[in-house]
Design an enzyme around this catalytic site. Structure first.
Site, short mmCIF file in Angstrom:
data_model
loop_
_atom_site.label_atom_id
_atom_site.label_comp_id
_atom_site.label_asym_id
_atom_site.label_seq_id
_atom_site.Cartn_x
_atom_site.Cartn_y
_atom_site.Cartn_z
N GLY A 8 -28.72 -29.64 -28.80
CA GLY A 8 -27.20 -28.91 -29.05
C GLY A 8 -26.37 -29.64 -29.84
O GLY A 8 -25.22 -29.40 -29.79
N ILE A 9 -27.09 -29.45 -30.48
CA ILE A 9 -26.00 -31.26 -31.76
C ILE A 9 -24.78 -30.51 -32.05
O ILE A 9 -24.22 -30.50 -32.57
CB ILE A 9 -27.16 -31.67 -32.67
CG1 ILE A 9 -26.06 -32.47 -33.23
CG2 ILE A 9 -27.67 -31.17 -34.06
CD1 ILE A 9 -26.57 -34.15 -33.85
N ASP A 56 -37.29 -25.96 -30.07
CA ASP A 56 -36.28 -24.65 -29.37
C ASP A 56 -36.74 -25.61 -28.46
O ASP A 56 -37.97 -25.52 -28.09
CB ASP A 56 -36.88 -23.64 -30.31
CG ASP A 56 -36.93 -22.04 -29.56
OD1 ASP A 56 -36.06 -22.29 -28.43
OD2 ASP A 56 -36.36 -21.57 -30.81
N LEU A 78 -28.02 -31.40 -24.60
CA LEU A 78 -26.81 -30.37 -24.50
C LEU A 78 -27.12 -28.73 -25.39
O LEU A 78 -25.99 -28.30 -24.38
CB LEU A 78 -25.95 -31.00 -25.59
CG LEU A 78 -25.44 -32.64 -25.63
CD1 LEU A 78 -24.54 -33.03 -26.70
CD2 LEU A 78 -25.65 -32.92 -23.79
N SER A 82 -23.95 -21.54 -22.97
CA SER A 82 -23.33 -22.40 -21.97
C SER A 82 -22.19 -20.77 -21.82
O SER A 82 -21.72 -21.58 -20.79
CB SER A 82 -22.68 -23.19 -23.23
OG SER A 82 -22.50 -22.94 -24.45
N SER A 127 -23.67 -29.11 -14.95
CA SER A 127 -22.12 -28.87 -15.23
C SER A 127 -21.35 -28.11 -13.74
O SER A 127 -21.83 -28.17 -12.75
CB SER A 127 -22.87 -27.18 -15.49
OG SER A 127 -21.33 -26.69 -15.30
N GLU A 129 -20.22 -26.03 -12.96
CA GLU A 129 -20.52 -24.13 -12.37
C GLU A 129 -21.54 -24.28 -11.54
O GLU A 129 -21.18 -22.97 -11.22
CB GLU A 129 -20.91 -24.24 -13.95
CG GLU A 129 -21.26 -22.41 -13.76
CD GLU A 129 -20.04 -21.57 -13.58
OE1 GLU A 129 -19.02 -22.05 -14.25
OE2 GLU A 129 -19.93 -20.45 -13.26
N TYR A 151 -26.30 -18.29 -14.98
CA TYR A 151 -26.28 -19.71 -15.72
C TYR A 151 -25.60 -20.77 -15.15
O TYR A 151 -26.59 -21.90 -15.13
CB TYR A 151 -24.46 -19.89 -16.69
CG TYR A 151 -23.90 -20.80 -17.11
CD1 TYR A 151 -24.54 -22.18 -18.20
CD2 TYR A 151 -23.08 -21.96 -16.73
CE1 TYR A 151 -24.65 -22.77 -18.35
CE2 TYR A 151 -22.95 -23.02 -16.30
CZ TYR A 151 -23.47 -23.57 -18.21
OH TYR A 151 -22.98 -24.71 -18.46
N1 GDD Z 1 -13.93 -17.16 -21.74
C1 GDD Z 1 -12.99 -16.05 -20.55
N2 GDD Z 1 -12.74 -15.19 -21.72
N3 GDD Z 1 -12.78 -16.43 -19.71
C2 GDD Z 1 -11.60 -15.57 -19.04
C3 GDD Z 1 -11.34 -14.48 -19.86
C4 GDD Z 1 -11.28 -14.43 -21.42
O1 GDD Z 1 -10.94 -13.74 -21.76
N4 GDD Z 1 -9.94 -14.01 -18.93
C5 GDD Z 1 -10.21 -15.08 -17.50
N5 GDD Z 1 -10.97 -16.17 -17.72
C6 GDD Z 1 -11.14 -17.22 -16.90
C7 GDD Z 1 -12.71 -17.66 -16.49
O2 GDD Z 1 -12.94 -15.96 -15.99
C8 GDD Z 1 -13.22 -18.75 -15.96
O3 GDD Z 1 -12.81 -18.35 -14.30
C9 GDD Z 1 -12.34 -19.50 -16.47
O4 GDD Z 1 -11.38 -18.25 -17.34
C10 GDD Z 1 -12.87 -19.76 -17.26
O5 GDD Z 1 -13.84 -19.37 -18.51
P1 GDD Z 1 -14.60 -19.86 -19.24
O6 GDD Z 1 -13.74 -20.89 -20.26
O7 GDD Z 1 -15.59 -19.21 -19.82
O8 GDD Z 1 -15.38 -21.46 -19.02
P2 GDD Z 1 -16.28 -21.31 -17.96
O9 GDD Z 1 -15.84 -21.94 -16.40
O10 GDD Z 1 -16.98 -20.08 -17.29
O11 GDD Z 1 -17.57 -22.96 -17.80
C11 GDD Z 1 -17.57 -22.81 -18.72
O12 GDD Z 1 -17.48 -24.40 -18.44
C12 GDD Z 1 -18.21 -25.27 -17.09
C13 GDD Z 1 -18.24 -26.48 -16.50
O13 GDD Z 1 -17.88 -26.37 -15.75
C14 GDD Z 1 -18.51 -23.38 -20.41
O14 GDD Z 1 -18.28 -24.57 -21.11
C15 GDD Z 1 -20.05 -24.19 -19.16
O15 GDD Z 1 -20.89 -23.97 -19.62
C16 GDD Z 1 -19.74 -25.15 -18.44
O16 GDD Z 1 -21.00 -25.10 -17.56
#
Ligand code: GDD
Length: 327
Positions: A8-9, A56, A78, A82, A127, A129, A151
């Protein structure tokens, strides 16, 4: 010279980690997947010292070949699908790459290195998550998991597989449970970058609105540059272990919007933001807050960049980048 292999570089974390390892004198190898992957060029431009190799996470023999070729002291896994939202639409692919990919990488290390005196140190990108519908607040290494997405479920599999290879074969296998971490290198699909880029484009008259999903979601957001330092510190420990990496502070998407629009002197933010069902998830992680006490006491790690600094950094970077593209 120590040797490191990063899967995942070409992602945000891979790029920061590659810079850190090269600056610390590592001979650094990065695994790139696919035929003529266009993202390889970004890595070549940023860190020419890195040697890119094909491989891969869906293909065990390619991982064995990579480990045989690199003969790494440290492997940082990494690579993953994601983006949580995508995992609902492509759950099987996510389980295969984000989940089984971890098992394949560990198998490659076990097979090539043997179980006796296997000196390869392995880092798994676990994560926050995995905590999902949180059982306690704040979350630490002892908090039980309740994933809310394909995920999250795949990451739980990867996490326990890492622990199991440590316990079964004595591998130096460590799992970093990282809370959300962002930067100007974040993909445009993630909420922080979608907002910082949208703000920049609105400011420059290139876009009128940002359409988002759940504005009430709250996360513990840190700076990715700080978090790759923690990954490296984890692998410098004599014993493998699990560590939560977080700031301990939680902010909502609304607060993110407030800060990001204020950084570009566009107020009130409500004039520029819509919410649409399209961006809601079938099951949501409402709120995350990490407790990184163990990382602070054992690794001496703490975050350097605050949330307001991070948001400003991202908006300023997008303003400069979008203005450059518009010229
Ligand atoms: N992407 C996205 N787009 N998220 C939104 C939006 C939108 O338009 N509107 C609201 N959100 C909310 C999502 O529903 C979520 O609750 C929050 O914003 C963060 O979304 P993301 O930025 O997509 O990140 P994530 O928390 O789902 O996941 C990320 O963090 C994890 C660690 O907790 C990713 O980087 C994962 O790979 C990582 O493991």
């Amino acid at each position: 010279m120590p040797r490191a292999l990063i899967t995942g570089i070409d992602g945000q974390d891979g790029r920061y980690l590659a810079e850190l390892l090269v600056s610390r004198g590592y001979e650094t190898f990065g695994m790139i997947r696919g035929q003529n992957n266009p993202r390889a060029q970004i890595v070549r431009d940023e860190t020419p010292a890195v040697e890119l190799i094909e491989g891969d996470l869906q293909d065990l023999s390619s991982l064995i070949a990579a480990v045989e070729y690199v003969q790494p002291d440290e492997v940082y896994n990494l690579g993953a699908i994601s983006f949580v939202a995508l995992s609902f639409r492509q759950p099987e692919l996510t389980a295969d790459i984000t989940g089984l990919g971890v098992l394949r990488m560990l198998e490659a290390i076990r097979v090539v290195g043997g179980t006796q005196d296997n000196r390869v140190r392995f880092y798994q990108a676990s994560s926050s998550e995995m905590f999902g519908k949180v059982r306690q607040t704040p979350q630490n290494e002892e908090t039980s998991f309740h994933p809310r997405s394909p995920y999250g479920a795949a990451k739980v599999f990867g996490h326990y597989t890492t622990v199991n290879y440590r316990e079964s074969y004595g591998l130096h296998a460590t799992s970093g449970i990282l809370f959300n971490h962002e930067s100007p290198r974040r993909g445009l699909e993630f909420v922080t970058r979608k907002v910082s880029n949208g703000v920049a484009r609105i400011k420059l008259g290139l876009q009128e609105k940002i359409t988002l999903g759940n504005l009430e979601a709250a996360r513990d957001w840190g700076f990715a540059g700080d978090y790759v330092e923690a990954m490296w510190l984890m692998l410098q420990q004599d014993e493998p272990d699990d560590y939560v990496i977080a700031t301990g502070e939680t902010h909502s998407v609304r607060e993110l919007l407030e800060l990001a629009f204020a950084a570009a002197e566009l107020e009130p933010w409500e004039n520029y933001v819509d919410s649409d069902e399209r961006f809601m998830r079938p099951a949501e992680v409402d709120i995350l807050t990490g407790d990184a006490t163990k990382a602070r006491t054992r690794l001496g790690w703490k975050p350097k960049v605050s949330f307001p600094e991070l948001v400003r950094m991202m908006v300023e970077s997008d303003l400069a980048e979008e203005a450059r593209k518009a010229r």
